[in-house]
Design an enzyme around this catalytic site. Structure first.
Site: not given
Ligand code: GLY
Length: 370
Positions: A123, A145, A187, A229, A239, A243, A247, A250, A254, A266
């Protein structure tokens, strides 16, 4: 040793904040630092074959025997639920319990897999992220994430699991393969484009030194990325809205990544995705400045692609966009720019629905015919 610390104020596993330590040559001290801060916990390392091969595992352990899982093969091919199962089973067979701290040593794939394994083991146990690539040091190791890909889409299964601490050793970047190194710089361009025009200018003027991997410049790069960040993650840790700006690039990125069968890295796909977002802004009449030229020129200067490879199936791309996590009712949503250094917010929303016709038109324009 000169170590800079940035704090991320979010409800993390152990406390209401976690530190990011940035320095050159700090990996040999990480294990003892982790242990001195958590004397009751037992360490378990997750890494991959490439990172172990580059000597970073040896540098971290310094000859000590610590339970370790080496992901093979390194890379996106291993980023599936089977690898997570194998990790937690290894931990269980080793007799580990809730008194475990997982050390994720590696790039974005290792961090995402190890973080997810830590989140579900008994858990949830703390994870310490030790990113060794440009993409992980700028982005994926910070913000909690974690997850893996499904057979259908990228990062389909996962949870938010904020790290207990992050250690960024910029020296690990010196041995990183050139293509991987450049890819992760996308990034940094992303952070600058969405939130910090001054940082964007700094990247423009320092592109050459960044490519030469000057240690001081890399330290500054890491600290700018983490500061930006952290500010977004603190405001919206899971998010719900703002947040989503992280993206940027992305959505198409993606889809291109999946459609290429992960042949493209990526960061390369994020670069293509940022150029695509700029084309969408142009189609929507949102561009009244030279930001698209500047973004494309910086990306090219960093050796990154700005067009979709012509052999990528565009129909599959459009299909993948429908399953993107930001999509609502199958309609993809895009992060766009108001101007350089500021993401577009309309009616309180940071991700914007764009008609399929516009997306199709842009994908067609972006296919590299050369
Ligand atoms: N890589 C995007 C984020 O961490 O929200």
């Amino acid at each position: 040793m000169n170590v800079q610390t940035i704090q991320v104020n979010v409800p993390a596993v152990e406390k209401d904040a976690y530190p990011i330590a940035i320095g050159e040559g700090i990996i040999p001290e990480v294990l003892s630092d982790v242990r001195s801060k958590r004397p009751k916990l037992r360490a378990f390392v997750v890494t991959d074959a490439a990172v172990a091969g580059a000597g970073h595992l040896h540098t971290l352990l310094g000859g000590e025997k610590v339970g370790t899982f080496v992901i093979e093969p390194a890379g996106e091919a291993s980023k599936h639920i089977g690898t997570v199962t194998a990790i937690v089973e290894t931990m269980e067979k080793a007799g580990l319990g809730r008194d475990t701290v997982v050390l994720a040593l590696g790039g974005g794939t290792v961090g995402d897999i190890a973080g997810f394994a830590a989140a579900i083991f008994k858990r949830g146990v703390p994870v310490v992220q030790i990113p060794t690539t440009t993409v992980a040091q700028a982005d994926s190791a910070i913000g909690g994430k974690t997850g893996v890909d499904s057979l259908i889409s990228k990062n389909a299964y996962g949870v938010f699991w904020h790290p207990a601490a992050v250690y960024i050793d910029v020296r690990t970047l010196t041995t990183l393969d050139e293509r991987q190194y450049r890819a992760g710089l996308a990034e940094s361009v992303k952070h600058a484009a969405i939130l910090d025009a001054e940082y964007f200018e700094w990247l423009e003027t320092h592109a050459e030194t960044i490519l030469k991997r000057d240690m001081q410049v890399l330290g500054r790069l890491a600290s700018m990325n983490c500061t930006i960040k952290a500010s977004v993650v603190e405001e919206d840790p899971t998010e719900k809205n703002k947040r989503r700006i992280l993206n940027y690039g992305h959505t198409i990125g993606h889809a291109v990544e999946s459609a290429s069968g992960y042949e493209l890295l990526h960061g390369e796909c994020v670069a293509i995705g940022m150029a695509a977002a700029g084309q969408i802004e142009t189609e929507l009449g949102l561009v009244g400045d030279n930001r698209l030229e500047r973004i494309e020129s910086l990306l090219k200067g960093l050796g990154l692609p700005t067009r979709i490879p012509a052999d990528l199936p565009s129909a599959r791309l459009i299909d993948l966009l429908r399953t993107d996590k930001k999509a609502m009712a199958g309609r993809p949503r895009f992060v766009l720019l108001e101007r350089l250094g500021m993401a577009l917010c309309r009616d309180g929303q940071w991700a914007h629905e764009v008609s399929e016709d516009t997306v199709r038109k842009v994908v067609k324009q972006m296919l590299d015919k050369q």
